[in-house]
Design a protein around this motif. Sequence first.
Motif, PDB file in Angstrom:
ATOM      1  N   GLY A 294      -5.019   5.704   2.756  1.00 31.53           N
ATOM      2  CA  GLY A 294      -4.154   6.012   1.623  1.00 31.53           C
ATOM      3  C   GLY A 294      -2.893   5.185   1.534  1.00 31.53           C
ATOM      4  O   GLY A 294      -2.113   5.357   0.593  1.00 31.53           O
TER       5      GLY A 294
ATOM      6  N   ARG B 294       1.835   7.662 -13.780  1.00 25.64           N
ATOM      7  CA  ARG B 294       1.049   8.839 -13.407  1.00 25.64           C
ATOM      8  C   ARG B 294       1.539  10.003 -14.266  1.00 25.64           C
ATOM      9  O   ARG B 294       2.740  10.157 -14.473  1.00 25.64           O
ATOM     10  CB  ARG B 294       1.227   9.167 -11.923  1.00 25.64           C
TER      11      ARG B 294
ATOM     12  N   GLY C  99      -6.812  14.055  -8.814  1.00 30.55           N
ATOM     13  CA  GLY C  99      -5.438  13.654  -9.066  1.00 30.55           C
ATOM     14  C   GLY C  99      -5.162  13.474 -10.539  1.00 30.55           C
ATOM     15  O   GLY C  99      -6.023  13.712 -11.393  1.00 30.55           O
TER      16      GLY C  99
ATOM     17  N   SER D 274      -4.884   5.330  -7.995  1.00 27.52           N
ATOM     18  CA  SER D 274      -4.038   6.473  -7.665  1.00 27.52           C
ATOM     19  C   SER D 274      -4.810   7.543  -6.903  1.00 27.52           C
ATOM     20  O   SER D 274      -4.325   8.078  -5.893  1.00 27.52           O
ATOM     21  CB  SER D 274      -3.446   7.057  -8.957  1.00 27.52           C
ATOM     22  N   VAL D 275      -6.029   7.851  -7.346  1.00 21.23           N
ATOM     23  CA  VAL D 275      -6.779   8.920  -6.678  1.00 21.23           C
ATOM     24  C   VAL D 275      -7.345   8.449  -5.334  1.00 21.23           C
ATOM     25  O   VAL D 275      -7.479   9.251  -4.397  1.00 21.23           O
ATOM     26  CB  VAL D 275      -7.901   9.489  -7.575  1.00 21.23           C
TER      27      VAL D 275
ATOM     28  N   ALA E 152      -4.513   8.925  -3.026  1.00 15.54           N
ATOM     29  CA  ALA E 152      -4.299  10.355  -2.753  1.00 15.54           C
ATOM     30  C   ALA E 152      -5.365  10.927  -1.835  1.00 15.54           C
ATOM     31  O   ALA E 152      -5.087  11.829  -1.029  1.00 15.54           O
ATOM     32  CB  ALA E 152      -4.270  11.128  -4.074  1.00 15.54           C
TER      33      ALA E 152
ATOM     34  N   ARG F  89      -6.698   9.422   0.578  1.00 21.90           N
ATOM     35  CA  ARG F  89      -6.458   8.858   1.915  1.00 21.90           C
ATOM     36  C   ARG F  89      -7.763   8.439   2.583  1.00 21.90           C
ATOM     37  O   ARG F  89      -8.017   8.738   3.751  1.00 21.90           O
ATOM     38  CB  ARG F  89      -5.689   9.857   2.787  1.00 21.90           C
TER      39      ARG F  89
END
Length: 271
Positions: free
Chosen positions: A102, A154, A167, A240-241, A244, A246
């Motif tokens: 992540g 976001r 996310g 982004s996801v 998130a 990780r």
Amino acid sequence: MAISQFRAASVADVSDPAAVRRAIRRGDITGHTAGLAAGRVQGNLAILPKDLAADFLRFCTLNPKPCPIIGLSEPGDAAIPSLGTDLDIRTDLPRYRVWKDGELVEEPDDITSHWRDDLVAFVIGCSFSFEGALMQDGIPMRHIACNSTVPMWRTSIACAPAGPFAGPMVVSMRPLKPADAIRAVQITSRFPAVHGAPVHIGLPEAIGIRDIGRPDYGDPVEVMPDELPVFWACGVTPQSVIAAARVPFAITHAPGSMLVTDLTNSRIAAL
């Protein structure tokens, strides 16, 4: 095309997608790819290990506005013939992002040293395609005029989850006069394979954007008093996801640095 994108005094024809890819591979073209190979589709990139590919594919299927898939590789194969001849996913974007657990650990211009036999590449539709259609209709794109990367945020709009991937949706914004905003909805509705119509117009705070002057990705652009901020779902959403979630290892494009394909915008509009 802005001179700042070129390292060499003489580069290949930027109207030919194969020539653009070769120039990127050589390092002659750097930075954002907006405006290159006009009329051709560009794509966002997400690369994941095979054991996460099925969940990510399901995430994209459940969230087609931000994640419309236009190409998919076989595990370990750096070519996607349906998107272009002489295409190498490891070298043909100006800049990549390498993620571990992540965290962003590197932004190389070549990922050959990171490539593995279990990696699957997803190419996701990019708004650069509908921007071309908007400009052909006389609707200006300020970030292109300013030679900058489109601003992205976001939001508070939740994506449908799949496996470890969940996310908020990321959106990109273009300031438009009200009449142009109406026309933009009509035009981009014809391009569902590259995000389609806007997801929101005006009132950025209604989708969780606190400061329109401070994007999470890209560069800020001014919204004039007679303009509305118009927001489209953005292909940075997977980045982004992925962060998130990780996941142990992933590679994405750097915002604004896309894969230039041989597909035509007219073909995408027909899908």
